[in-house]
Design a protein around this motif. Structure first.
Motif, short mmCIF file in Angstrom:
data_model
loop_
_atom_site.label_atom_id
_atom_site.label_comp_id
_atom_site.label_asym_id
_atom_site.label_seq_id
_atom_site.Cartn_x
_atom_site.Cartn_y
_atom_site.Cartn_z
N PRO A 92 127.76 50.49 71.53
CA PRO A 92 127.64 49.69 70.30
C PRO A 92 126.31 48.93 70.19
O PRO A 92 125.71 48.92 69.11
N LEU A 93 125.88 48.30 71.26
CA LEU A 93 124.61 47.59 71.22
C LEU A 93 123.44 48.55 70.99
O LEU A 93 122.50 48.25 70.25
N SER A 95 123.67 51.46 69.46
CA SER A 95 123.76 51.93 68.08
C SER A 95 123.23 50.90 67.10
O SER A 95 122.56 51.24 66.12
N TYR A 96 123.53 49.63 67.37
CA TYR A 96 123.04 48.57 66.48
C TYR A 96 121.51 48.53 66.49
O TYR A 96 120.87 48.45 65.43
N GLU A 105 121.37 49.33 59.46
CA GLU A 105 122.06 48.14 59.95
C GLU A 105 121.38 46.90 59.38
O GLU A 105 120.16 46.81 59.41
N LEU A 111 127.58 40.32 63.86
CA LEU A 111 127.93 41.56 64.55
C LEU A 111 127.31 41.63 65.95
O LEU A 111 128.01 41.95 66.91
N PRO A 112 126.00 41.32 66.11
CA PRO A 112 125.46 41.32 67.48
C PRO A 112 126.19 40.36 68.41
O PRO A 112 126.37 40.64 69.60
N LEU A 115 129.31 42.07 69.49
CA LEU A 115 128.97 43.13 70.43
C LEU A 115 128.66 42.57 71.81
O LEU A 115 129.06 43.13 72.84
N SER A 235 129.17 50.30 59.36
CA SER A 235 127.85 50.50 59.94
C SER A 235 128.00 51.13 61.33
O SER A 235 129.07 51.05 61.94
N GLY A 237 126.96 50.19 64.26
CA GLY A 237 127.34 49.22 65.28
C GLY A 237 128.81 48.86 65.21
O GLY A 237 129.49 48.74 66.23
#
Length: 286
Positions: A92-93, A95-96, A105, A111-112, A115, A235, A237
């Motif tokens: 996930p990180l 991908s973000y 994104e 969101l971060p 994550l 998205s 992430g």
């Protein structure tokens, strides 16, 4: 995506049960089985036959998948199921960050933060495993290869979202999944014929074949069809953040197999993972 997390979590122990066979050729067979399962759904779409300009994008997406599964098959005999599923939560990180680079994104903090919370929980599960085994955290060749596979799979939803946003990819999730798996399987199969001996495949047991069919249909075709459906509305992430449940599923399987291994050391990481998932679902409901 909750179903996706369960299916992916179950795939790690399943891969570990297979004999040590050529990973690239196994990946190509797995993709072929997955495409066979998707054919009935994908070929009915009017956008089934891709335009020539889309083929390179499908090829890049397929290589992302092939890189991950090739690394997964190889690392299955050089790393534990829990350590692999724990490394998987870096996706996930990754991908973000990749999504920011591709412009799919938004630059935000919520969101971060979620994550990072989930990643902290996954690290807690890794620490619990190392304490249970009586050793420290280790990053060997098996973990290194699998991490490169994680980078590869993190790019897959980013390319998918970018293709959708720019109008290059069709709306049908089945079509996107079919062609990315098909082209990826073809490319990785050709590479496997060059780099790996074909003979060992003849030693495949019937149990290996059954596991390969299971992984192809449920852990490849179904999971990536679910991921593609989610990519259309979330998205990259947010989609891959559901991967934080993967080590939790692997941990539950471990406890079912060996209840005596349950200890308080597993609790902090589990609570952080569950908290991250609750925040993610709340964010999606807002």
């Amino acid at each position: 995506m909750l179903l996706w997390a369960v299916l992916v979590g179950l795939s790690f122990p399943a891969v570990g049960l297979m004999s040590e066979l050529p990973p690239l050729q196994l990946t190509a067979l797995r993709f072929a089985i997955a495409c066979g399962g998707l054919w009935w759904l994908a070929h009915r779409s009017p956008s089934f036959v891709p335009a020539l300009r889309v083929v390179p994008l499908y090829g890049a997406m397929g290589l992302c998948l092939a890189g991950f599964f090739g690394a997964m098959f190889w690392a299955a005999h050089h790393a534990t199921a829990v350590s692999m599923s724990t490394l998987f939560v870096t996706v996930p990180l990754l991908s973000y960050g990749l999504g920011l680079g591709f412009g799919v994104e938004p630059l935000a903090w919520r969101l971060p933060g979620i994550l990072l919370l989930g990643a902290a929980g996954a690290l807690g599960l890794a620490v619990a495993e190392s304490l249970e085994q009586g050793g420290g955290l280790r990053f060997g060749i098996g973990e290194g290869v699998f991490f490169l596979g994680c980078v590869s799979t993190a790019l897959y939803p980013v390319l998918s979202k970018w293709g959708l946003v720019t109008g290059r990819l069709p709306d049908s999730a089945a079509v996107r999944t079919f062609w990315s798996l098909g082209l990826g399987g073809l490319l990785i199969g050709l590479l496997g014929l060059v780099l790996e001996p074909v003979g060992p495949l003849a030693t495949m047991r019937w149990q290996d074949l059954l596991l390969l069919v299971y992984l192809g249909v449920f852990s490849t075709a179904l999971t990536f069809w679910l991921l593609q459906r989610a990519t259309a509305v979330l998205s990259p992430g947010a989609v891959t953040a559901y991967g934080y449940l993967v080590p939790f599923v692997s941990m539950l399987l471990l406890f079912i197999q060996a209840p005596s291994r349950i200890g308080w050391a597993w609790l902090p990481g589990s609570l952080l993972v569950l908290a991250a998932m609750a925040l993610l679902m709340r964010r999606g409901a807002d």
